[in-house]
Write an enzyme that holds these catalytic residues in place. Structure first.
Site, PDB file in Angstrom:
ATOM      1  NE  ARG A 234      63.852 -83.296  58.674  1.00 36.90           N
ATOM      2  CZ  ARG A 234      62.993 -82.302  58.899  1.00 36.90           C
ATOM      3  NH1 ARG A 234      62.669 -81.480  57.929  1.00 36.90           N
ATOM      4  NH2 ARG A 234      62.483 -82.108  60.099  1.00 36.90           N
ATOM      5  CG  HIS A 282      65.449 -76.833  56.862  1.00 39.65           C
ATOM      6  ND1 HIS A 282      65.960 -78.070  57.193  1.00 39.65           N
ATOM      7  CD2 HIS A 282      64.171 -76.849  57.297  1.00 39.65           C
ATOM      8  CE1 HIS A 282      65.043 -78.782  57.820  1.00 39.65           C
ATOM      9  NE2 HIS A 282      63.940 -78.062  57.887  1.00 39.65           N
TER      10      HIS A 282
HETATM   11  P1  NDP Z   1      52.700 -86.187  58.938  1.00 36.67           P
HETATM   12  O1  NDP Z   1      53.248 -87.195  59.886  1.00 36.67           O
HETATM   13  O2  NDP Z   1      51.430 -85.494  59.280  1.00 36.67           O
HETATM   14  O3  NDP Z   1      52.461 -86.875  57.505  1.00 36.67           O
HETATM   15  C1  NDP Z   1      53.371 -87.739  56.944  1.00 36.67           C
HETATM   16  C2  NDP Z   1      52.753 -88.326  55.681  1.00 36.67           C
HETATM   17  O4  NDP Z   1      53.754 -89.126  55.033  1.00 36.67           O
HETATM   18  C3  NDP Z   1      51.560 -89.248  55.947  1.00 36.67           C
HETATM   19  O5  NDP Z   1      50.585 -89.058  54.953  1.00 36.67           O
HETATM   20  C4  NDP Z   1      52.163 -90.623  55.838  1.00 36.67           C
HETATM   21  O6  NDP Z   1      51.275 -91.647  55.450  1.00 36.67           O
HETATM   22  C5  NDP Z   1      53.191 -90.404  54.739  1.00 36.67           C
HETATM   23  N1  NDP Z   1      54.198 -91.460  54.756  1.00 36.67           N
HETATM   24  C6  NDP Z   1      55.087 -91.752  55.737  1.00 36.67           C
HETATM   25  N2  NDP Z   1      55.838 -92.813  55.380  1.00 36.67           N
HETATM   26  C7  NDP Z   1      55.432 -93.186  54.152  1.00 36.67           C
HETATM   27  C8  NDP Z   1      55.809 -94.226  53.260  1.00 36.67           C
HETATM   28  N3  NDP Z   1      56.753 -95.111  53.577  1.00 36.67           N
HETATM   29  N4  NDP Z   1      55.141 -94.318  52.086  1.00 36.67           N
HETATM   30  C9  NDP Z   1      54.151 -93.440  51.758  1.00 36.67           C
HETATM   31  N5  NDP Z   1      53.735 -92.426  52.576  1.00 36.67           N
HETATM   32  C10 NDP Z   1      54.366 -92.321  53.745  1.00 36.67           C
HETATM   33  O7  NDP Z   1      53.862 -85.146  58.680  1.00 36.67           O
HETATM   34  P2  NDP Z   1      53.764 -83.589  58.341  1.00 36.67           P
HETATM   35  O8  NDP Z   1      52.854 -83.394  57.177  1.00 36.67           O
HETATM   36  O9  NDP Z   1      53.473 -82.832  59.571  1.00 36.67           O
HETATM   37  O10 NDP Z   1      55.282 -83.289  57.918  1.00 36.67           O
HETATM   38  C11 NDP Z   1      55.901 -84.015  56.872  1.00 36.67           C
HETATM   39  C12 NDP Z   1      57.401 -83.763  56.825  1.00 36.67           C
HETATM   40  O11 NDP Z   1      57.676 -82.475  56.266  1.00 36.67           O
HETATM   41  C13 NDP Z   1      58.145 -83.719  58.161  1.00 36.67           C
HETATM   42  O12 NDP Z   1      58.379 -84.996  58.678  1.00 36.67           O
HETATM   43  C14 NDP Z   1      59.428 -83.008  57.794  1.00 36.67           C
HETATM   44  O13 NDP Z   1      60.374 -83.948  57.326  1.00 36.67           O
HETATM   45  C15 NDP Z   1      59.010 -82.094  56.637  1.00 36.67           C
HETATM   46  N6  NDP Z   1      59.011 -80.688  57.039  1.00 36.67           N
HETATM   47  C16 NDP Z   1      59.893 -79.826  56.426  1.00 36.67           C
HETATM   48  C17 NDP Z   1      59.904 -78.494  56.746  1.00 36.67           C
HETATM   49  C18 NDP Z   1      60.777 -77.529  56.023  1.00 36.67           C
HETATM   50  O14 NDP Z   1      60.796 -76.353  56.417  1.00 36.67           O
HETATM   51  N7  NDP Z   1      61.453 -77.915  54.971  1.00 36.67           N
HETATM   52  C19 NDP Z   1      59.019 -77.964  57.778  1.00 36.67           C
HETATM   53  C20 NDP Z   1      58.108 -78.929  58.319  1.00 36.67           C
HETATM   54  C21 NDP Z   1      58.140 -80.236  57.959  1.00 36.67           C
HETATM   55  P3  NDP Z   1      50.031 -92.069  56.411  1.00 36.67           P
HETATM   56  O15 NDP Z   1      48.990 -90.993  56.204  1.00 36.67           O
HETATM   57  O16 NDP Z   1      49.599 -93.381  55.868  1.00 36.67           O
HETATM   58  O17 NDP Z   1      50.554 -92.129  57.799  1.00 36.67           O
HETATM   59  C1  OXD Z   2      60.297 -79.287  60.632  1.00 38.83           C
HETATM   60  C2  OXD Z   2      61.255 -78.501  59.909  1.00 38.83           C
HETATM   61  O1  OXD Z   2      60.382 -80.501  60.651  1.00 38.83           O
HETATM   62  O2  OXD Z   2      61.358 -77.301  60.152  1.00 38.83           O
HETATM   63  O3  OXD Z   2      59.402 -78.682  61.197  1.00 38.83           O
HETATM   64  O4  OXD Z   2      61.926 -79.006  59.025  1.00 38.83           O
END
Ligand code: NDP
Ligand code: OXD
Length: 319
Positions: A234, A282
């Site tokens: 983000r 994005h």
């Molecule tokens: P998940 O919830 O599956 O994974 C999130 C990961 O981040 C987990 O491994 C989690 O750790 C880790 N995490 C969260 N907080 C912390 C922290 N404080 N310190 C270290 N690690 C942390 O999310 P997704 O993989 O499905 O998606 C990730 C992000 O990608 C979304 O939230 C979104 O912001 C972004 N995104 C962007 C898109 C784009 O088009 N640009 C599209 C889709 C998503 P743990 O395993 O311990 O829980």
């Molecule tokens: C998502 C994104 O969070 O598109 O899926 O950014």
């Protein structure tokens, strides 16, 4: 809120940007008979019939107009756009989207950025316009090590793809994670050592109060000089004012950004005119109505049957 599913329930659909039509149509294809309607067209007594909201950037305050809501489903992996609504009914569960199509799409985008940087694609595009090929450096993918900040659904998919491409990588998570074939470390204490051995950093974190601003000058300083940054998490993860100074002092050699604090990126933003910064609007992971609707239909079925939806967000953690 809570209580029984309303009679003749309605699914309210909203997607800022592309509009609701494709989403409503895909959901009806996947779930014949479902009463899915654009959220902005629901009014009067029908508001009380809404049990599920499926949305991307629904105007703040709208969720609070659905008194019988049972599920807030994100059109997207991130749910920050829902959590930011100050009027959100706090006891209604929120589900993020977990769609294998999206994971594949995200991996393609990130691999493209890493290889474009590693294989110096911009240089070869420039040589073409100059009609010559000076001697070029050798590429050696064994010199790459990618730190994947956030090893969730998307990060794990990326890790496996990089490994298949013989690109070393390690994920970083909040809590310890043991996944066969995927290297990872967890917690703030392990991050410095990971950064010190990584010349590529990919941010795939959710935006929470713990991760806001994580990509900053102090983090860049822990990387080897000339590292490459990819931010697809983000815009709020990056301290934007720290990026150009880190490029100027060569702590970073380039950055690929898909997300920004203000979207769309304002026309006068300095990132537009900096050749060291690759920008995309994005679009890293496509959200695909037909495949996402399989997930939505299953979650509608689940909440109507009193079951837990997939992708349930832990509100305490914020993701
Ligand atoms: P998940 O919830 O599956 O994974 C999130 C990961 O981040 C987990 O491994 C989690 O750790 C880790 N995490 C969260 N907080 C912390 C922290 N404080 N310190 C270290 N690690 C942390 O999310 P997704 O993989 O499905 O998606 C990730 C992000 O990608 C979304 O939230 C979104 O912001 C972004 N995104 C962007 C898109 C784009 O088009 N640009 C599209 C889709 C998503 P743990 O395993 O311990 O829980
Ligand atoms: C998502 C994104 O969070 O598109 O899926 O950014």
């Amino acid at each position: 809120m809570g209580g029984a599913i309303p009679d003749s329930p309605i699914v309210a659909v909203h997607s800022t940007g592309d509009g609701p039509s494709a989403w409503v149509a895909a959901l009806k294809d996947e779930m014949p008979g479902v009463d899915a309607r654009p959220a902005l067209e629901i009014a009067g007594d029908d508001l009380a019939r809404v049990d599920v909201s499926i949305s991307w950037r629904l105007p703040h305050g709208m969720l609070a107009t659905f008194p019988n809501l049972k599920l807030v489903q994100s059109i997207g992996a991130g749910v920050d756009h829902i959590l930011e609504d100050p009027h959100r009914p706090t006891h209604v569960p929120i589900a993020r989207l977990i769609d294998p199509f999206m994971a594949g799409s995200m991996t393609h985008h990130i691999v493209l950025q890493i290889l474009r940087w590693h294989r110096q694609a911009d240089k070869f595009e420039r040589y073409k316009t100059e009609h010559h090929w000076p001697m070029s450096e050798a590429f050696d993918h064994r010199r790459l090590h990618v730190a994947i900040l956030g090893l969730g659904t998307l990060g794990e998919h990326l890790s496996r793809a990089l490994t298949a491409l013989e690109i070393a990588n390690t994920g970083w998570t909040r809590s310890p994670r043991r996944v066969d074939g995927v290297a990872s470390v967890s917690g703030p204490a392990a991050l410095d050592a990971l950064l010190a051995r990584s010349n590529v950093v990919v941010c795939l974190l959710p935006l929470t109060d713990k991760t806001e601003g994580v990509l900053n000058a102090a983090l860049f300083a822990k990387l080897p000089q000339g590292a490459f940054l990819v931010n697809v998490g983000r815009g709020g993860h990056l301290v934007e004012d720290d990026l150009i100074p880190a490029l100027d002092n060569q702590q970073l050699s380039a950055a690929a950004l898909d997300v920004f604090r203000a979207e769309p990126l304002p026309a006068d933003h300095p990132f537009w005119d900096d050749d060291r910064i690759y920008i995309t609007p994005h679009i890293a992971a496509e959200v695909n109505p037909p495949t996402a609707s399989i997930v939505f239909a299953e979650n509608i079925r689940r909440v109507r049957a009193g079951e837990t939806p997939t992708g349930l967000v832990d509100l305490g953690r914020g993701y």
